[in-house]
Design an enzyme around this catalytic site. Structure first.
Site, PDB file in Angstrom:
ATOM      1  N   LYS A  54       0.843  -1.209   0.000  1.00 47.65           N
ATOM      2  CA  LYS A  54       0.000   0.000   0.000  1.00 47.65           C
ATOM      3  C   LYS A  54       0.871   1.249   0.000  1.00 47.65           C
ATOM      4  CE  LYS A  54      -3.823  -2.407   2.217  1.00 47.65           C
ATOM      5  NZ  LYS A  54      -4.493  -2.828   3.446  1.00 47.65           N
ATOM      6  N   GLN A  98      -4.406  -1.144   9.679  1.00 49.33           N
ATOM      7  CA  GLN A  98      -4.307  -2.489   9.096  1.00 49.33           C
ATOM      8  C   GLN A  98      -4.943  -3.535  10.013  1.00 49.33           C
ATOM      9  OE1 GLN A  98      -3.090  -3.243   5.977  1.00 49.33           O
ATOM     10  NE2 GLN A  98      -3.751  -5.332   6.336  1.00 49.33           N
ATOM     11  N   ASP A 121     -10.746   3.384   4.277  1.00 47.88           N
ATOM     12  CA  ASP A 121     -11.125   1.965   4.207  1.00 47.88           C
ATOM     13  C   ASP A 121     -12.646   1.808   4.273  1.00 47.88           C
ATOM     14  OD1 ASP A 121      -9.488  -0.132   3.681  1.00 47.88           O
ATOM     15  OD2 ASP A 121      -8.921  -0.547   5.762  1.00 47.88           O
TER      16      ASP A 121
END
Ligand code: NAP
Length: 293
Positions: A54, A98, A121
């Site tokens: 990422k 994460q 997200d």
């Protein structure tokens, strides 16, 4: 009939280059670049690889990289403090925590610490609610990547019968909402669904997100259907998905491979969301009211 294999790598390349062009426009307009903060807690190897990918992709798209790595035994207050600092930093357009977090941390509570305007997200309670309400907001990356794949392949969504196998907060539920938003007629199947094959065989669009390797076989698929495989499984001979590719490719109209299907889109959509969040923030509208996707 042999299915058209949808090339996720090529489509993701296109999405990434559009995100990079938008990041460059942002830089020219505002004299600074969008920023993505990634937060990793602990030393899970797979998570470390995902985060590295990422960060690399963000840098390649002209997005500034902010990274925080906390020890596996970090307390919830310590993780919350890092998230709060990033939330208050104007250089940070988007924050990605994460997952999964170490077991002693309350994942849902920490995710909700991220301001919805920086929730790239799309997993905060507010972002979920905006999606369920059909209102603009930042959308979860994997399901929005699936929509991107279907659009790029020219699969018609409006009026189509879509079946999503899986109802997780991360994939299945937002996937169903996004398909509904695009006027598909949506059924959600899960581990308690009776006669899974009978349900999935009705689908014009079948999204496999059960996390069970090879669960979708030829008998689950209607002739000509678009079959999108979200599953990822590490096997002795490489990555595999939820779809038994060889058994389905002769029946489906379109199919995604694993690897090289949905996977590459997840990071590409993260870049898209980061630039969208940056743009909405300078427009003075919070991303949850200003980002229409
Ligand atoms: P998850 O949280 O484990 O959810 C799996 C869902 O599938 C649950 O709703 C479960 O039903 C359902 N399910 C399990 N067994 C089933 C069965 N036999 N028949 C029908 N439904 C069944 O997994 P997830 O996070 O959604 O991820 C799903 C898969 O996608 C995993 O393989 C994951 O690695 C992969 N993934 C890929 C990406 C990507 O970038 N490509 C991103 C995220 C996830 P219940 O609710 O009844 O338990």
């Amino acid at each position: 009939m042999t299915a058209t294999v949808i090339d996720g790598r090529e489509i993701a390349r296109d999405v990434r280059s559009r995100a990079a062009a938008a990041a460059e426009r942002f830089r020219l307009d505002h004299g600074r670049v969008p920023g993505l903060a990634t937060v990793l807690v602990g030393d899970d190897q797979a998570s470390a690889v995902y985060i590295a990918n990422k960060r690399r992709s963000a840098a390649a798209a002209g997005i500034a990289d902010f990274h925080e790595h906390l020890d596996a035994d970090a307390s919830e207050a310590e993780v919350a403090a890092v998230l709060d600092t990033l939330a208050a930093d104007d250089r940070v357009s988007g924050i990605l925590l994460q997952l999964p977090l170490p077991g002693h941390l309350d994942q849902a509570r920490l995710i909700d610490r991220i301001p919805p305007a920086k929730d790239v997200d799309g997993l905060t309670t507010l972002s979920q609610g905006l999606l369920a309400g059909g209102r603009p907001g930042l959308r979860p990356c994997t399901p929005s990547g699936v929509i991107e794949l279907l659009d790029a392949a020219g699969v018609p969504l409006a009026g189509a019968r879509a079946v999503v196998v899986g109802r997780s907060v991360l994939v299945g539920r937002p996937m169903a909402q996004l398909l509904l938003q695009r006027d598909a007629t949506v059924t959600v199947a899960h581990s308690r669904t009776a006669d899974l094959a009978g349900v999935t065989a009705q689908a014009d669009i079948l999204i496999a997100a059960a996390g069970v390797q090879g669960i979708i076989t030829g008998r689950h698929v209607r002739a000509g259907a678009a079959v999108i495989d979200v599953g990822i499984h590490r096997t002795g001979s490489g990555l595999a998905g939820d779809v038994d590719f060889d058994d389905v490719v002769g029946t489906a109209g379109w199919i995604t491979p694993v690897p090289g299907g949905v996977g590459p889109l997840t990071i590409a959509m993260l870049l898209t969301n980061t630039v969208a969040a940056a743009t909405a923030a300078v427009a003075g509208s919070a991303a949850h009211t200003g980002v229409a996707r």
